[in-house]
Scaffold this motif. Sequence first.
Motif, PDB file in Angstrom:
ATOM      1  N   VAL A 190     -21.493-113.671 -29.308  1.00  0.00           N
ATOM      2  CA  VAL A 190     -22.751-114.263 -29.776  1.00  0.00           C
ATOM      3  C   VAL A 190     -23.660-114.446 -28.559  1.00  0.00           C
ATOM      4  O   VAL A 190     -23.222-114.963 -27.526  1.00  0.00           O
ATOM      5  N   ASP A 191     -24.902-114.012 -28.687  1.00  0.00           N
ATOM      6  CA  ASP A 191     -25.906-114.162 -27.623  1.00  0.00           C
ATOM      7  C   ASP A 191     -27.097-114.909 -28.227  1.00  0.00           C
ATOM      8  O   ASP A 191     -27.728-114.416 -29.160  1.00  0.00           O
ATOM      9  N   VAL A 192     -27.401-116.098 -27.706  1.00  0.00           N
ATOM     10  CA  VAL A 192     -28.506-116.929 -28.199  1.00  0.00           C
ATOM     11  C   VAL A 192     -29.509-117.137 -27.065  1.00  0.00           C
ATOM     12  O   VAL A 192     -29.121-117.557 -25.966  1.00  0.00           O
ATOM     13  N   ARG A 193     -30.791-116.874 -27.349  1.00  0.00           N
ATOM     14  CA  ARG A 193     -31.824-117.022 -26.314  1.00  0.00           C
ATOM     15  C   ARG A 193     -33.063-117.683 -26.898  1.00  0.00           C
ATOM     16  O   ARG A 193     -33.512-117.343 -28.000  1.00  0.00           O
ATOM     17  N   VAL A 194     -33.615-118.615 -26.149  1.00  0.00           N
ATOM     18  CA  VAL A 194     -34.873-119.256 -26.526  1.00  0.00           C
ATOM     19  C   VAL A 194     -35.427-119.934 -25.276  1.00  0.00           C
ATOM     20  O   VAL A 194     -34.663-120.279 -24.361  1.00  0.00           O
ATOM     21  N   ILE A 195     -36.735-120.102 -25.244  1.00  0.00           N
ATOM     22  CA  ILE A 195     -37.381-120.663 -24.052  1.00  0.00           C
ATOM     23  C   ILE A 195     -37.019-122.125 -23.840  1.00  0.00           C
ATOM     24  O   ILE A 195     -36.836-122.577 -22.715  1.00  0.00           O
ATOM     25  N   ASP A 196     -36.889-122.885 -24.911  1.00  0.00           N
ATOM     26  CA  ASP A 196     -36.635-124.326 -24.816  1.00  0.00           C
ATOM     27  C   ASP A 196     -35.129-124.605 -24.826  1.00  0.00           C
ATOM     28  O   ASP A 196     -34.426-124.255 -25.773  1.00  0.00           O
ATOM     29  N   ASP A 197     -34.626-125.239 -23.768  1.00  0.00           N
ATOM     30  CA  ASP A 197     -33.183-125.481 -23.641  1.00  0.00           C
ATOM     31  C   ASP A 197     -32.664-126.457 -24.696  1.00  0.00           C
ATOM     32  O   ASP A 197     -31.536-126.303 -25.190  1.00  0.00           O
ATOM     33  N   LYS A 198     -33.455-127.466 -25.058  1.00  0.00           N
ATOM     34  CA  LYS A 198     -33.011-128.411 -26.087  1.00  0.00           C
ATOM     35  C   LYS A 198     -32.889-127.718 -27.439  1.00  0.00           C
ATOM     36  O   LYS A 198     -31.970-127.998 -28.216  1.00  0.00           O
ATOM     37  N   ALA A 199     -33.800-126.822 -27.716  1.00  0.00           N
ATOM     38  CA  ALA A 199     -33.729-126.065 -28.960  1.00  0.00           C
ATOM     39  C   ALA A 199     -32.492-125.174 -28.976  1.00  0.00           C
ATOM     40  O   ALA A 199     -31.822-125.032 -30.014  1.00  0.00           O
ATOM     41  N   ARG A 200     -32.179-124.577 -27.843  1.00  0.00           N
ATOM     42  CA  ARG A 200     -30.982-123.736 -27.753  1.00  0.00           C
ATOM     43  C   ARG A 200     -29.720-124.561 -28.013  1.00  0.00           C
ATOM     44  O   ARG A 200     -28.798-124.134 -28.732  1.00  0.00           O
ATOM     45  N   GLU A 201     -29.670-125.756 -27.448  1.00  0.00           N
ATOM     46  CA  GLU A 201     -28.519-126.635 -27.668  1.00  0.00           C
ATOM     47  C   GLU A 201     -28.392-127.010 -29.140  1.00  0.00           C
ATOM     48  O   GLU A 201     -27.274-127.077 -29.683  1.00  0.00           O
ATOM     49  N   ALA A 202     -29.524-127.235 -29.806  1.00  0.00           N
ATOM     50  CA  ALA A 202     -29.487-127.588 -31.217  1.00  0.00           C
ATOM     51  C   ALA A 202     -28.970-126.428 -32.062  1.00  0.00           C
ATOM     52  O   ALA A 202     -28.182-126.624 -33.003  1.00  0.00           O
ATOM     53  N   ILE A 203     -29.391-125.218 -31.735  1.00  0.00           N
ATOM     54  CA  ILE A 203     -28.915-124.036 -32.461  1.00  0.00           C
ATOM     55  C   ILE A 203     -27.417-123.857 -32.259  1.00  0.00           C
ATOM     56  O   ILE A 203     -26.664-123.581 -33.216  1.00  0.00           O
ATOM     57  N   LEU A 204     -26.953-124.012 -31.038  1.00  0.00           N
ATOM     58  CA  LEU A 204     -25.527-123.838 -30.740  1.00  0.00           C
ATOM     59  C   LEU A 204     -24.681-124.903 -31.438  1.00  0.00           C
ATOM     60  O   LEU A 204     -23.582-124.609 -31.936  1.00  0.00           O
ATOM     61  N   ALA A 205     -25.178-126.128 -31.475  1.00  0.00           N
ATOM     62  CA  ALA A 205     -24.443-127.202 -32.155  1.00  0.00           C
ATOM     63  C   ALA A 205     -24.328-126.909 -33.645  1.00  0.00           C
ATOM     64  O   ALA A 205     -23.246-127.081 -34.245  1.00  0.00           O
ATOM     65  N   GLU A 206     -25.417-126.468 -34.259  1.00  0.00           N
ATOM     66  CA  GLU A 206     -25.385-126.139 -35.680  1.00  0.00           C
ATOM     67  C   GLU A 206     -24.487-124.935 -35.948  1.00  0.00           C
ATOM     68  O   GLU A 206     -23.733-124.915 -36.932  1.00  0.00           O
ATOM     69  N   LEU A 207     -24.545-123.935 -35.070  1.00  0.00           N
ATOM     70  CA  LEU A 207     -23.692-122.766 -35.237  1.00  0.00           C
ATOM     71  C   LEU A 207     -22.219-123.152 -35.168  1.00  0.00           C
ATOM     72  O   LEU A 207     -21.410-122.706 -35.998  1.00  0.00           O
ATOM     73  N   SER A 208     -21.862-123.975 -34.193  1.00  0.00           N
ATOM     74  CA  SER A 208     -20.467-124.421 -34.069  1.00  0.00           C
ATOM     75  C   SER A 208     -20.022-125.161 -35.320  1.00  0.00           C
ATOM     76  O   SER A 208     -18.905-124.942 -35.830  1.00  0.00           O
ATOM     77  N   LYS A 209     -20.880-126.030 -35.833  1.00  0.00           N
ATOM     78  CA  LYS A 209     -20.542-126.775 -37.050  1.00  0.00           C
ATOM     79  C   LYS A 209     -20.288-125.827 -38.219  1.00  0.00           C
ATOM     80  O   LYS A 209     -19.309-125.977 -38.967  1.00  0.00           O
ATOM     81  N   GLN A 210     -21.163-124.832 -38.371  1.00  0.00           N
ATOM     82  CA  GLN A 210     -21.030-123.869 -39.454  1.00  0.00           C
ATOM     83  C   GLN A 210     -19.755-123.030 -39.313  1.00  0.00           C
ATOM     84  O   GLN A 210     -19.046-122.759 -40.295  1.00  0.00           O
ATOM     85  N   ILE A 211     -19.462-122.621 -38.085  1.00  0.00           N
ATOM     86  CA  ILE A 211     -18.263-121.798 -37.854  1.00  0.00           C
ATOM     87  C   ILE A 211     -16.999-122.561 -38.229  1.00  0.00           C
ATOM     88  O   ILE A 211     -16.145-122.053 -38.980  1.00  0.00           O
ATOM     89  N   TYR A 212     -16.856-123.779 -37.715  1.00  0.00           N
ATOM     90  CA  TYR A 212     -15.623-124.535 -37.980  1.00  0.00           C
ATOM     91  C   TYR A 212     -15.500-124.907 -39.461  1.00  0.00           C
ATOM     92  O   TYR A 212     -14.396-124.878 -40.030  1.00  0.00           O
ATOM     93  N   TRP A 213     -16.621-125.221 -40.108  1.00  0.00           N
ATOM     94  CA  TRP A 213     -16.578-125.580 -41.528  1.00  0.00           C
ATOM     95  C   TRP A 213     -16.168-124.389 -42.391  1.00  0.00           C
ATOM     96  O   TRP A 213     -15.295-124.484 -43.257  1.00  0.00           O
ATOM     97  N   LYS A 214     -16.754-123.224 -42.115  1.00  0.00           N
ATOM     98  CA  LYS A 214     -16.439-122.040 -42.914  1.00  0.00           C
ATOM     99  C   LYS A 214     -15.016-121.533 -42.639  1.00  0.00           C
ATOM    100  O   LYS A 214     -14.337-121.040 -43.557  1.00  0.00           O
ATOM    101  N   CYS A 215     -14.551-121.668 -41.421  1.00  0.00           N
ATOM    102  CA  CYS A 215     -13.174-121.253 -41.111  1.00  0.00           C
ATOM    103  C   CYS A 215     -12.166-122.180 -41.798  1.00  0.00           C
ATOM    104  O   CYS A 215     -11.142-121.716 -42.325  1.00  0.00           O
ATOM    105  N   ASP A 216     -12.438-123.487 -41.774  1.00  0.00           N
ATOM    106  CA  ASP A 216     -11.543-124.431 -42.467  1.00  0.00           C
ATOM    107  C   ASP A 216     -11.487-124.121 -43.957  1.00  0.00           C
ATOM    108  O   ASP A 216     -10.410-124.167 -44.577  1.00  0.00           O
ATOM    109  N   ARG A 217     -12.631-123.811 -44.539  1.00  0.00           N
ATOM    110  CA  ARG A 217     -12.672-123.523 -45.961  1.00  0.00           C
ATOM    111  C   ARG A 217     -11.840-122.290 -46.312  1.00  0.00           C
ATOM    112  O   ARG A 217     -11.248-122.211 -47.383  1.00  0.00           O
TER     113      ARG A 217
END
Length: 490
Positions: A354-381
């Motif tokens: 996975v490669d994620v890029r954006v100018i704003d570092d806080k926005a990048r962190e928010a995307i990564l946090a949401e992605l991690s949440k989605q990955i673990y939730w869907k894998c558990d399911r």
Amino acid sequence: MAFSLPKSSPFPLPNPLNLLIFSISILLTLNLILGSEMGSVGNGGNELFPEILRDEAVFRIRELGKVSDREGYLERTFLSPAALRATDLIISWMQDAGLRSWVDQMGNIHGRTESVNSSAEALLIGSHMDTVVDAGMYDGALGVICAISALKALKISGKLQKLYRPVEVIAFSDEEGVRFQSTFLGSAAVAGILPPSTLLATDKSGVTVQNVLRENSFEATIESLGRVKYNPQSVWGYVEVHIEQGPVLETLGYPLGIVKGIAGQTRLKVIVNGVQGHAGTVPMPLRQDPMAAAAELIVTLESLCRKPEKFLTYDNECGCVTKESLAGLVCTVGELSCWPSASNVIPGQVNFTVDVRVIDDKAREAILAELSKQIYWKCDRRMINCTIELKHSAEAVLCDSGLAVQLKQAATSALRKMHGYTPSEMPILMSGAGHDAMAMARLTKVGMLFVRCRGGISHSPEEFVLDDDVWASGLALLHFLEQHVVGDSV
């Protein structure tokens, strides 16, 4: 009827010899005027140096483009056999420009010229010599070669011995991260931010960075890695010339642009473990299929990055994540592999990047946090085990405003000399691609000059830069050196 002047005319017919002398004097005068405007090698401060900055530079870019580890396409990775052959070429070109050359303990190639002021901080100019798989010939190579060419032009004009500060060209050994999935091996080592654990990173064959270094007669120790690091007090700044890798300059009809910043980026490896089984005997409801899970996760990533507003809550008051902060967000899955990779076997494991890029570092962190949440939730399911490994993270970088102004002035001057008129306002761009300047920004102030590429295409054999645009970039760099590094101009 023939025309003739009357005998009493005050304008006698000119003597043929005098007419010839007069014509020659006119031609000589015109030649001197044009020569002072257009310049020629070794003829003062207004040279255009097309033989060096265009013809020779383009020839060298094409020569370097032939140095590959693969037959039929360009691939040159960290300390590969092709990289070693390229090293010999680059060293010969550095020496041709009058530079003292050497290779450091991470395989970076250096070419340096000293200055009349022995205590002055050095200007570093560079880019990378490695490539992606099935690469174009300009990515990285343009920045290295035009820097060497600019210094060769200074040598020919007699200015190389008049530098106020040292100038050093660096061809970084690894920027793309193809072999070890760890970008900026070369520039991060120079900047002093490469973790010692990188020595133990492995490629797909299980070979470590340390193995490769030792195979090529480098020490490959933490101590030797430390010796590559530059002292920030010894460096004045870093400048990089690079193709844009996007379509903006071509759309605007402009050969050069100034970079104001580089997007932050994160690279992940997602490991999806399921239960391997026979494709014909395991009922669908009983499967724990990592390939199906990986497919769902990849589509989830695409949805998140296409329409982040469906996943994230924007808060304009706290200044955290806003629609503006997510401008330019891009997410990519560039590599996917599975085991055992047979058509009649349910895989046991699937890996993807996975490669994620954006100018704003806080926005990048928010995307990564949401992605991690989605990955673990869907894998558990799906009753699948998923692991996320961080492979690379780089904060967004803002280029130094002073260097940006100086590069803009130099680029404007170069284009005016080439075309005979003052160009319109120079484009100011953000870079979505990562560059060695991101690592070097941890060492010193950085500035970047972008060069137009056809169709905005890069990381492809279709990558192309006009010969005159190569010339423009070299001339802009030469003017920058003349205006800010040559002794008489500082």
